[in-house]
Each structure stands twice: as structure tokens, then as C-alpha cells.
Design a protein around this motif. Structure first.
Motif, PDB file in Angstrom:
ATOM      1  N   ARG A   1       0.808  -1.221   0.000  1.00 51.33           N
ATOM      2  CA  ARG A   1       0.000   0.000   0.000  1.00 51.33           C
ATOM      3  C   ARG A   1       0.842   1.273   0.000  1.00 51.33           C
ATOM      4  N   ALA A   2       2.108   1.146   0.307  1.00 54.36           N
ATOM      5  CA  ALA A   2       2.973   2.324   0.442  1.00 54.36           C
ATOM      6  C   ALA A   2       3.094   3.077  -0.876  1.00 54.36           C
ATOM      7  N   GLU A   3       3.106   4.390  -0.765  1.00 55.22           N
ATOM      8  CA  GLU A   3       3.306   5.227  -1.950  1.00 55.22           C
ATOM      9  C   GLU A   3       4.653   4.923  -2.592  1.00 55.22           C
ATOM     10  N   ASN A   4       5.657   4.711  -1.738  1.00 51.44           N
ATOM     11  CA  ASN A   4       6.988   4.369  -2.219  1.00 51.44           C
ATOM     12  C   ASN A   4       7.515   3.214  -1.356  1.00 51.44           C
ATOM     13  N   PRO A   5       7.365   1.964  -1.809  1.00 51.10           N
ATOM     14  CA  PRO A   5       7.789   0.820  -1.012  1.00 51.10           C
ATOM     15  C   PRO A   5       9.271   0.854  -0.617  1.00 51.10           C
ATOM     16  N   ALA A   6      10.117   1.436  -1.450  1.00 49.05           N
ATOM     17  CA  ALA A   6      11.539   1.503  -1.123  1.00 49.05           C
ATOM     18  C   ALA A   6      11.794   2.409   0.079  1.00 49.05           C
ATOM     19  N   VAL A   7      10.951   3.404   0.257  1.00 45.83           N
ATOM     20  CA  VAL A   7      11.069   4.290   1.419  1.00 45.83           C
ATOM     21  C   VAL A   7      10.469   3.613   2.644  1.00 45.83           C
ATOM     22  N   GLU A   8       9.390   2.877   2.468  1.00 38.71           N
ATOM     23  CA  GLU A   8       8.704   2.220   3.584  1.00 38.71           C
ATOM     24  C   GLU A   8       9.472   1.008   4.107  1.00 38.71           C
ATOM     25  N   LEU A   9      10.242   0.353   3.247  1.00 36.48           N
ATOM     26  CA  LEU A   9      10.942  -0.873   3.624  1.00 36.48           C
ATOM     27  C   LEU A   9      11.838  -0.724   4.862  1.00 36.48           C
ATOM     28  N   PRO A  10      12.686   0.297   4.976  1.00 38.08           N
ATOM     29  CA  PRO A  10      13.512   0.407   6.187  1.00 38.08           C
ATOM     30  C   PRO A  10      12.672   0.558   7.465  1.00 38.08           C
ATOM     31  N   TYR A  11      11.524   1.220   7.359  1.00 35.84           N
ATOM     32  CA  TYR A  11      10.643   1.353   8.525  1.00 35.84           C
ATOM     33  C   TYR A  11      10.067  -0.013   8.906  1.00 35.84           C
ATOM     34  N   ALA A  12       9.669  -0.791   7.920  1.00 35.45           N
ATOM     35  CA  ALA A  12       9.141  -2.130   8.182  1.00 35.45           C
ATOM     36  C   ALA A  12      10.230  -3.029   8.771  1.00 35.45           C
ATOM     37  N   LEU A  13      11.434  -2.939   8.242  1.00 36.51           N
ATOM     38  CA  LEU A  13      12.542  -3.725   8.778  1.00 36.51           C
ATOM     39  C   LEU A  13      12.852  -3.327  10.215  1.00 36.51           C
ATOM     40  N   PHE A  14      12.832  -2.022  10.501  1.00 33.97           N
ATOM     41  CA  PHE A  14      13.052  -1.574  11.877  1.00 33.97           C
ATOM     42  C   PHE A  14      11.984  -2.154  12.793  1.00 33.97           C
ATOM     43  N   ASP A  15      10.723  -2.100  12.359  1.00 33.55           N
ATOM     44  CA  ASP A  15       9.634  -2.633  13.188  1.00 33.55           C
ATOM     45  C   ASP A  15       9.808  -4.126  13.439  1.00 33.55           C
ATOM     46  N   CYS A  16      10.285  -4.879  12.439  1.00 33.77           N
ATOM     47  CA  CYS A  16      10.561  -6.311  12.627  1.00 33.77           C
ATOM     48  C   CYS A  16      11.621  -6.514  13.707  1.00 33.77           C
ATOM     49  N   GLN A  17      12.703  -5.749  13.627  1.00 33.57           N
ATOM     50  CA  GLN A  17      13.781  -5.870  14.607  1.00 33.57           C
ATOM     51  C   GLN A  17      13.323  -5.438  15.998  1.00 33.57           C
ATOM     52  N   ASP A  18      12.497  -4.406  16.045  1.00 31.21           N
ATOM     53  CA  ASP A  18      11.976  -3.918  17.317  1.00 31.21           C
ATOM     54  C   ASP A  18      11.082  -4.972  17.979  1.00 31.21           C
ATOM     55  N   GLU A  19      10.246  -5.629  17.175  1.00 32.47           N
ATOM     56  CA  GLU A  19       9.380  -6.690  17.699  1.00 32.47           C
ATOM     57  C   GLU A  19      10.222  -7.860  18.213  1.00 32.47           C
ATOM     58  N   LEU A  20      11.266  -8.232  17.471  1.00 33.41           N
ATOM     59  CA  LEU A  20      12.151  -9.311  17.898  1.00 33.41           C
ATOM     60  C   LEU A  20      12.849  -8.961  19.208  1.00 33.41           C
ATOM     61  N   LEU A  21      13.359  -7.749  19.307  1.00 34.94           N
ATOM     62  CA  LEU A  21      14.029  -7.320  20.530  1.00 34.94           C
ATOM     63  C   LEU A  21      13.065  -7.341  21.708  1.00 34.94           C
ATOM     64  N   GLY A  22      11.821  -6.934  21.484  1.00 36.00           N
ATOM     65  CA  GLY A  22      10.812  -6.975  22.539  1.00 36.00           C
ATOM     66  C   GLY A  22      10.578  -8.396  23.046  1.00 36.00           C
ATOM     67  N   ARG A  23      10.538  -9.360  22.115  1.00 37.56           N
ATOM     68  CA  ARG A  23      10.360 -10.766  22.514  1.00 37.56           C
ATOM     69  C   ARG A  23      11.582 -11.268  23.286  1.00 37.56           C
ATOM     70  N   ILE A  24      12.768 -10.861  22.862  1.00 29.40           N
ATOM     71  CA  ILE A  24      13.986 -11.275  23.567  1.00 29.40           C
ATOM     72  C   ILE A  24      13.986 -10.723  24.987  1.00 29.40           C
ATOM     73  N   ILE A  25      13.674  -9.450  25.131  1.00 28.31           N
ATOM     74  CA  ILE A  25      13.645  -8.838  26.464  1.00 28.31           C
ATOM     75  C   ILE A  25      12.617  -9.535  27.342  1.00 28.31           C
ATOM     76  N   ALA A  26      11.434  -9.816  26.807  1.00 28.75           N
ATOM     77  CA  ALA A  26      10.381 -10.482  27.577  1.00 28.75           C
ATOM     78  C   ALA A  26      10.842 -11.844  28.093  1.00 28.75           C
ATOM     79  N   LYS A  27      11.632 -12.562  27.320  1.00 32.17           N
ATOM     80  CA  LYS A  27      12.109 -13.886  27.741  1.00 32.17           C
ATOM     81  C   LYS A  27      13.264 -13.806  28.733  1.00 32.17           C
ATOM     82  N   CYS A  28      13.970 -12.682  28.767  1.00 33.36           N
ATOM     83  CA  CYS A  28      15.172 -12.573  29.594  1.00 33.36           C
ATOM     84  C   CYS A  28      14.962 -11.843  30.911  1.00 33.36           C
ATOM     85  N   THR A  29      13.781 -11.331  31.166  1.00 37.95           N
ATOM     86  CA  THR A  29      13.596 -10.476  32.341  1.00 37.95           C
ATOM     87  C   THR A  29      13.898 -11.192  33.661  1.00 37.95           C
ATOM     88  N   GLU A  30      13.718 -12.497  33.714  1.00 35.66           N
ATOM     89  CA  GLU A  30      14.020 -13.222  34.957  1.00 35.66           C
ATOM     90  C   GLU A  30      15.505 -13.206  35.279  1.00 35.66           C
TER      91      GLU A  30
END
Length: 96
Positions: free
Chosen positions: A13-42
Motif C-alpha cells: 500500500r505504500a506510496e513508495n515501497p523503497a522508502v517504507e521498507l527500512p521502517y518495516a525492517l526496523f519494526d521487525c527488529q523492534d518486535e524481535l528485541l521486545g520478545r527477547i527482552i520479555a524472555k530474559c527479564t528473569e
């Protein structure tokens, strides 16, 4: 399956997918980091702070300095709970 696949419709849906791609990649990494932190809090000692600073590096033409676009600057407690959203505060301050 690929973490980026979850963002396929957004990229289509992005007007310019090449511009949107780095934002989507960042969000993927951010979600992964969130899952890692959630598993390591103990394993994180009580009263320890977790600092998250992340963003997108914008490549520029030769002879021009690279640019860092901050997307996240947060402090979490040892359980992964948000204590302070520094980037959000800076954005609010800049909009005054």
C-alpha cells in the motif's frame, strides 16, 4: 515464516515501497528485541534499567555524512516495562 511477511500489505500500500521498507525492517527488529527482552527479564537483576536506542541509518551520497533517524529511545525497568519514552518526550518538547 519471515517476520517481514507480516508487513507485506503495508509495503504493497505504500506510496513508495523503497522508502517504507527500512521502517518495516526496523519494526521487525523492534518486535524481535521486545520478545527477547520479555524472555530474559528473569535473568536481569532487579532495579536494573534497560536502555533502548534504535533507528534507521540513511545512506547518503559519497562525501556526505550518513544520517541517523532515531525511532526509539526508551528506558525500561528490569521487567521490560516502559519507565520513560525519551524520544517521545523530545518530540513533544520540539512541538511546543
Amino acid at each position: 515464516d519471515s517476520a517481514l511477511l507480516a508487513h507485506a500489505e503495508r509495503l504493497e500500500r505504500a506510496e513508495n515501497p523503497a522508502v517504507e521498507l527500512p521502517y518495516a525492517l526496523f519494526d521487525c527488529q523492534d518486535e524481535l528485541l521486545g520478545r527477547i527482552i520479555a524472555k530474559c527479564t528473569e535473568d536481569i537483576p532487579t532495579n536494573t534499567r534497560i536502555i533502548l536506542l534504535g533507528g534507521i541509518i540513511v545512506n547518503t551520497p559519497s562525501g556526505t555524512p550518513e544520517y541517523f533517524l532515531p525511532r526509539k529511545f526508551q528506558i525500561l525497568d528490569s521487567k521490560g516495562v516502559l519507565v520513560e519514552d525519551i524520544l517521545g518526550e523530545l518530540k513533544e518538547e520540539g512541538n511546543k
